[in-house]
Design a protein around this motif. Sequence first.
Motif: not given
Length: 160
Positions: A26-27, A29-30, A33-34
Amino acid sequence: MKSNNEQVKIKANFNLAKVLVVDDSDDHWHLIQKALKTCLPEVASVRASTPEQALAMLKEWETQEWELPKQILLDLYLPDRKDGWRILKQIKAMPAPLNQIPIVMLSSSTDNYDILDAYQLGVSSYLVKPGSYEEWLAYFQELRAYWWETTTLPPLQFTV
């Protein structure tokens, strides 16, 4: 200044552009994505957090040219190396056009065998994951310049 032909080629790369990001973190991915939104705002990013989810998406999109990603960013450790190798082999064994999508492997591994194996199994590029958001931005600025503005992405060839 880019010629008119170069501008047409770049525009074609961005037409209905989507990137499939296969990463279980998740880390990461964030951060990805950003950075993608900052460096490639024209490109939609879709995440699959498991190999099974990624394969299901690709199979669903198989006959929908407008849905296919133009590039796959694939983490090697999903969460284990064997998972990354397995999905890479499965994508490369899929029918065209799925097996033609350029795959950029992202990994924390700097092991020479991982890098060699990735290229032998058909990745287009292998990138070691950076440590900070600023480094992710630099990666995606380079990714944009090379993959989206310099290269000509292959037209998708559907098989019947």
